[in-house]
Every structure is written in structure tokens, then in C-alpha cells.
Design a protein around this motif. Sequence first.
Motif, PDB file in Angstrom:
ATOM      1  N   GLN A 225       0.857  -1.178   0.000  1.00 17.89           N
ATOM      2  CA  GLN A 225       0.000   0.000   0.000  1.00 17.89           C
ATOM      3  C   GLN A 225       0.898   1.233   0.000  1.00 17.89           C
ATOM      4  O   GLN A 225       1.794   1.354   0.844  1.00 17.89           O
ATOM      5  N   VAL A 226       0.661   2.132  -0.951  1.00 15.95           N
ATOM      6  CA  VAL A 226       1.479   3.333  -1.092  1.00 15.95           C
ATOM      7  C   VAL A 226       0.810   4.453  -0.293  1.00 15.95           C
ATOM      8  O   VAL A 226      -0.346   4.805  -0.547  1.00 15.95           O
ATOM      9  N   LEU A 227       1.539   5.008   0.671  1.00 10.99           N
ATOM     10  CA  LEU A 227       0.951   5.966   1.603  1.00 10.99           C
ATOM     11  C   LEU A 227       1.054   7.397   1.095  1.00 10.99           C
ATOM     12  O   LEU A 227       1.542   8.297   1.782  1.00 10.99           O
ATOM     13  N   THR A 228       0.569   7.615  -0.116  1.00  8.77           N
ATOM     14  CA  THR A 228       0.593   8.938  -0.719  1.00  8.77           C
ATOM     15  C   THR A 228      -0.403   9.856  -0.019  1.00  8.77           C
ATOM     16  O   THR A 228      -1.585   9.523   0.103  1.00  8.77           O
ATOM     17  N   GLY A 229       0.078  11.018   0.452  1.00 11.41           N
ATOM     18  CA  GLY A 229      -0.811  12.001   1.054  1.00 11.41           C
ATOM     19  C   GLY A 229      -1.333  11.647   2.432  1.00 11.41           C
ATOM     20  O   GLY A 229      -2.252  12.300   2.929  1.00 11.41           O
ATOM     21  N   VAL A 230      -0.755  10.651   3.080  1.00 14.64           N
ATOM     22  CA  VAL A 230      -1.241  10.271   4.409  1.00 14.64           C
ATOM     23  C   VAL A 230      -0.926  11.389   5.413  1.00 14.64           C
ATOM     24  O   VAL A 230       0.189  11.918   5.442  1.00 14.64           O
ATOM     25  N   PRO A 231      -1.889  11.803   6.240  1.00 15.72           N
ATOM     26  CA  PRO A 231      -1.617  12.824   7.264  1.00 15.72           C
ATOM     27  C   PRO A 231      -0.532  12.344   8.229  1.00 15.72           C
ATOM     28  O   PRO A 231      -0.419  11.142   8.512  1.00 15.72           O
ATOM     29  N   ASP A 232       0.264  13.262   8.733  1.00 18.88           N
ATOM     30  CA  ASP A 232       1.390  12.894   9.592  1.00 18.88           C
ATOM     31  C   ASP A 232       0.953  12.109  10.826  1.00 18.88           C
ATOM     32  O   ASP A 232       1.635  11.170  11.243  1.00 18.88           O
ATOM     33  N   GLU A 233      -0.168  12.477  11.438  1.00 17.34           N
ATOM     34  CA  GLU A 233      -0.614  11.769  12.644  1.00 17.34           C
ATOM     35  C   GLU A 233      -0.993  10.330  12.318  1.00 17.34           C
ATOM     36  O   GLU A 233      -0.699   9.413  13.089  1.00 17.34           O
ATOM     37  N   ASP A 234      -1.613  10.115  11.162  1.00 19.35           N
ATOM     38  CA  ASP A 234      -1.936   8.750  10.758  1.00 19.35           C
ATOM     39  C   ASP A 234      -0.668   7.976  10.400  1.00 19.35           C
ATOM     40  O   ASP A 234      -0.564   6.781  10.673  1.00 19.35           O
ATOM     41  N   LEU A 235       0.291   8.653   9.778  1.00 18.55           N
ATOM     42  CA  LEU A 235       1.563   8.004   9.469  1.00 18.55           C
ATOM     43  C   LEU A 235       2.263   7.579  10.759  1.00 18.55           C
ATOM     44  O   LEU A 235       2.892   6.519  10.814  1.00 18.55           O
ATOM     45  N   ARG A 236       2.134   8.382  11.804  1.00 15.91           N
ATOM     46  CA  ARG A 236       2.736   8.018  13.091  1.00 15.91           C
ATOM     47  C   ARG A 236       2.146   6.712  13.626  1.00 15.91           C
ATOM     48  O   ARG A 236       2.885   5.839  14.104  1.00 15.91           O
ATOM     49  N   LEU A 237       0.843   6.533  13.509  1.00 19.86           N
ATOM     50  CA  LEU A 237       0.207   5.318  14.015  1.00 19.86           C
ATOM     51  C   LEU A 237       0.578   4.109  13.157  1.00 19.86           C
ATOM     52  O   LEU A 237       0.802   3.011  13.679  1.00 19.86           O
ATOM     53  N   ILE A 238       0.634   4.312  11.835  1.00 21.47           N
ATOM     54  CA  ILE A 238       1.050   3.212  10.962  1.00 21.47           C
ATOM     55  C   ILE A 238       2.493   2.829  11.264  1.00 21.47           C
ATOM     56  O   ILE A 238       2.858   1.647  11.271  1.00 21.47           O
ATOM     57  N   SER A 239       3.327   3.837  11.529  1.00 21.71           N
ATOM     58  CA  SER A 239       4.722   3.577  11.894  1.00 21.71           C
ATOM     59  C   SER A 239       4.812   2.747  13.175  1.00 21.71           C
ATOM     60  O   SER A 239       5.602   1.800  13.266  1.00 21.71           O
ATOM     61  N   LEU A 240       3.992   3.093  14.166  1.00 15.73           N
ATOM     62  CA  LEU A 240       3.974   2.322  15.417  1.00 15.73           C
ATOM     63  C   LEU A 240       3.524   0.892  15.164  1.00 15.73           C
ATOM     64  O   LEU A 240       4.112  -0.065  15.681  1.00 15.73           O
ATOM     65  N   ALA A 241       2.462   0.725  14.364  1.00 13.47           N
ATOM     66  CA  ALA A 241       1.970  -0.622  14.067  1.00 13.47           C
ATOM     67  C   ALA A 241       3.034  -1.450  13.364  1.00 13.47           C
ATOM     68  O   ALA A 241       3.189  -2.653  13.636  1.00 13.47           O
ATOM     69  N   ALA A 242       3.805  -0.810  12.471  1.00 10.42           N
ATOM     70  CA  ALA A 242       4.825  -1.530  11.714  1.00 10.42           C
ATOM     71  C   ALA A 242       6.016  -1.932  12.572  1.00 10.42           C
ATOM     72  O   ALA A 242       6.857  -2.722  12.139  1.00 10.42           O
ATOM     73  N   ARG A 243       6.099  -1.401  13.777  1.00  8.66           N
ATOM     74  CA  ARG A 243       7.189  -1.812  14.672  1.00  8.66           C
ATOM     75  C   ARG A 243       6.835  -3.070  15.455  1.00  8.66           C
ATOM     76  O   ARG A 243       7.697  -3.678  16.097  1.00  8.66           O
ATOM     77  N   LEU A 244       5.577  -3.488  15.407  1.00 12.69           N
ATOM     78  CA  LEU A 244       5.160  -4.675  16.152  1.00 12.69           C
ATOM     79  C   LEU A 244       5.793  -5.945  15.597  1.00 12.69           C
ATOM     80  O   LEU A 244       5.959  -6.921  16.330  1.00 12.69           O
ATOM     81  N   HIS A 245       6.145  -5.928  14.297  1.00 11.32           N
ATOM     82  CA  HIS A 245       6.702  -7.156  13.716  1.00 11.32           C
ATOM     83  C   HIS A 245       8.060  -7.513  14.335  1.00 11.32           C
ATOM     84  O   HIS A 245       8.489  -8.660  14.244  1.00 11.32           O
ATOM     85  N   GLY A 246       8.710  -6.545  14.953  1.00 13.37           N
ATOM     86  CA  GLY A 246      10.002  -6.810  15.579  1.00 13.37           C
ATOM     87  C   GLY A 246       9.907  -7.388  16.982  1.00 13.37           C
ATOM     88  O   GLY A 246      10.933  -7.695  17.593  1.00 13.37           O
ATOM     89  N   ILE A 247       8.687  -7.537  17.489  1.00 16.10           N
ATOM     90  CA  ILE A 247       8.492  -8.085  18.837  1.00 16.10           C
ATOM     91  C   ILE A 247       8.123  -9.554  18.711  1.00 16.10           C
ATOM     92  O   ILE A 247       7.112  -9.888  18.086  1.00 16.10           O
ATOM     93  N   PRO A 248       8.924 -10.463  19.263  1.00 14.56           N
ATOM     94  CA  PRO A 248       8.611 -11.902  19.126  1.00 14.56           C
ATOM     95  C   PRO A 248       7.356 -12.275  19.909  1.00 14.56           C
ATOM     96  O   PRO A 248       7.299 -12.129  21.119  1.00 14.56           O
ATOM     97  N   LEU A 249       6.340 -12.731  19.191  1.00 12.81           N
ATOM     98  CA  LEU A 249       5.079 -13.140  19.797  1.00 12.81           C
ATOM     99  C   LEU A 249       4.646 -14.468  19.196  1.00 12.81           C
ATOM    100  O   LEU A 249       4.753 -14.664  17.976  1.00 12.81           O
ATOM    101  N   THR A 250       4.153 -15.367  20.021  1.00 12.56           N
ATOM    102  CA  THR A 250       3.614 -16.617  19.509  1.00 12.56           C
ATOM    103  C   THR A 250       2.258 -16.348  18.849  1.00 12.56           C
ATOM    104  O   THR A 250       1.614 -15.332  19.117  1.00 12.56           O
ATOM    105  N   GLU A 251       1.829 -17.270  17.988  1.00 14.94           N
ATOM    106  CA  GLU A 251       0.528 -17.108  17.348  1.00 14.94           C
ATOM    107  C   GLU A 251      -0.585 -17.111  18.391  1.00 14.94           C
ATOM    108  O   GLU A 251      -1.578 -16.394  18.245  1.00 14.94           O
ATOM    109  N   ALA A 252      -0.419 -17.913  19.437  1.00 11.46           N
ATOM    110  CA  ALA A 252      -1.436 -17.945  20.494  1.00 11.46           C
ATOM    111  C   ALA A 252      -1.520 -16.589  21.201  1.00 11.46           C
ATOM    112  O   ALA A 252      -2.622 -16.112  21.518  1.00 11.46           O
TER     113      ALA A 252
END
Length: 445
Positions: free
Chosen positions: A299-326
Amino acid sequence: MNDITPDPVNPAYIGDFNRILKSMSARLKIQGTRPSSSEIGNQIAIRTVLLNVSSARREVTAIRAICRRFVEEGVWPEGVFEQPPITEVSREDIARLLEFVTLPVSELIEMGTWLISDITARLTQTGYPGSQEDLAQSLSGVYPNRSREASPDRQKHVPITESDLSRIDFPMMDQPHEDGVSSLATGRANVLALTRIFLRVVWLTGMRPTEVFDCVLMCGDPKREYTHAQIGLIRTNPEKAAMSGLLIPQEALDGAELIGHVRAVIDARTATRIDPVLMIRNAKTRNGNPNLVRAFRAQVLTGVPDEDLRLISLAARLHGIPLTEARKRDLISMITKHVRTTAERELADRTVQINLYALRHDFATRARRVMPMHKVAALMGHTSRGSTQGYGKTRTRQSRSGSGSGGWVPGCDETVARRLQAAFGTDTTRSAPEQGPEETAPAPE
């Protein structure tokens, strides 16, 4: 001597059977009870109470097929989790279970209702925490996305607006978004802060809830001199550009830890004039069009407001946290509960329940108003027109002008969209736009 190899059992049946065994083990752990062959039947009955009728019938069919094979062959089909109690059962035990699952689903539901009531009463007396609804879900292993709920009438569904999101978010505003990521990394999740992230990000991107844990935010590299050809590739095929190293993850940007990831992403966008790209690992990779299936979507984030980009940025950092599927499933269940209960309180006038998956449907409604069906499919990870048409408000149509209301929508991977367009055939979605909700938030500044 019969040396004919029996036909393999449907893998979906084996998956259903293993799911029942897993939920039974979790229930018996809560009860402190030892596994036995009779508990398999009890678990089947308990699950029918919370599953919708079609799912309950499918699981019963799976049990019949697996048990019939064991009775005939004396061994479990390959792929079945051979753990107690099935490692200790005889053919006679399974023959009795096979007879049990020939009962009508309506009778299984009655039995399951009684079992849940009895177990809940006993556990409540011992001080077991949680509501009866939570306990029923824990006993059955069936959570909101598979629960017995009436299908909403999408024709009458009013999409969720910016104002609706704000009203749901307001009671949780004392929980900073950043705490959702930092607390999860320490093992003590701030579920309310995570709920705030999921609430907005799923609405913005249409990700499946589980995909939020596996998305990556990619950016242009300020250290790199891009050629016109490379910039063209990034714009027309961002997935290939990301996979080939033309884009880098936000974590690799210089100074990201010092100045903050979102500030580094914004600076990189300014320096390179390349829009950030959200790479989403597709949670669903099995469907009727295998030639169009891909592991990721962009998904190309063209024109995304900065505050929304901040939340997407935070969500994208979750992949670096080791979590089991459960653990992911538990978190999604808790987040869904917070969204549902808060929405019921703050938006009491709405007749349709709001949960995380409803936000994905509302994303589809907004996207279908501003772009053709094949581009919406590319954004959502679909490979068939029917799948995309099943999302969002029914009879939603693209505006002739290509504009619409309801908030920002990301751009799609044009290369993938063209493949989908060829597979879909003639696009018939270009007709008068459907009226949006009466209450529409102003466009972000």
C-alpha cells in the motif's frame, strides 16, 4: 489381502480435528481435568454453541471422516496431532464417538449449552476471573470472528466515520499510543494503548487484525541517488522495489531511534520524494486463484496525514516483537472486546456491532468509492472480484469523478492491480456513487 492405499483424508478435516483437540486441551487445563475420549465429544458439543451453524456442521463432518478412518484402519490419518487422549483410545472408544457425532447439530447445541452452564457455574464458585462470555469463549476456543452472530445487513450498514472513531477512542485517550508498542516489548501489554493503534490503523489500511503484527513500513533511502528508472519502478511496482532493496525499512533509517521513527520516515520522504510503502504479509494465501496469490501486498501511503503516518509507523514496529501465534490471538481477542464494548457504550444509536473486522469492511466501502474494484482487491489482498464485492456496504460504486468522501485511502500496487484487472475482466463498477453516511468527518488537513 487388501493392499489398496486408502484415499487421503481432506486436509481441511484434519485441520478442524486438530483445532478441536487443541481447544479441548485448553479447556481441560482451565478445569484441571484429565483428557479422556468422552471429552472429545464434550468439546464438539461446546463448540457448536458458539459457532455459526455452517461451521458447526463442517466440524462435525470433519470428526466423522477422521473417526471413520480410524475405525476402519486402526491408525490416525497423517497430520493428526497424536497426543492424549487420542494416543490412548481404542477403536471401540472412537466408534462410540462416531455414533455421538451422528446426532443432529441442534441436539449437540443443547448438550453444549448445558455443559457450558455447568462448567461456568463451578469455575465461578472457585473465583475464576472474567465474564461468562469470556469464559464460554475460553472453554470452546471459539472467539468473536467465529462466533454465532446474525450476519449484518450490509445494505443498511452505515460506514464508520472519523467522528465515530474519535468517540470510541476518547475514553482511552489517557493511554499513549507509544505505550502499546513499548509495553508489549516488555511482556506486559498495555491493551488499551494497543487498541487505540489497531482501531485507527485497521480503519486506515483495511488490514486483517492479525496482519497488523506482520507489516513493515518501507521508505526511500536518503543516502541513495535514485535513477528515473528506479523511481518509476517504485511508483508502478512498489512490492518489487521493496523486495529488491530499493526501499529500506523504517528501522534502518539514520537516526530513527534518536529522533523517532516517524520523524525519520517524514524526513526520508522529504529528501527522496518517495512515498512510504506499507508492506503487509498476507494472512490468507489459499483461494481459488492460485496464480494470483502472493505472500505480500503493498500500500502506497501517498498524502497520508502525519498523525496517521505516526500510528502506521507504530503498528509496523510490532513485527520486531517476538510473539507466539497464540499470544497474537489472545491480544486480538482482548482488543476486539475493548472496541466492541466501548462502541456499544459510545455509539449506542448504531444497530450494527463494531469490531476490528467491521473496520476492514468500512475500509472497503471508502476504497470502492474512489477506485475501481481491481485496485481495491490489490489493497485488500484479494484475488477474485467476488471476494472484494463481499466487503463493504453493498452496492457501493465508484464515483465517476474518482472522488469520494470518508477520509484518506492509500494507493495500490499498480502492477498487481493490472493483473487483477485482466483476471476480473471488464470492470462494471463505474456508475453513480452511492451516498455516504449522513455524518461525514471533514477531510484531514
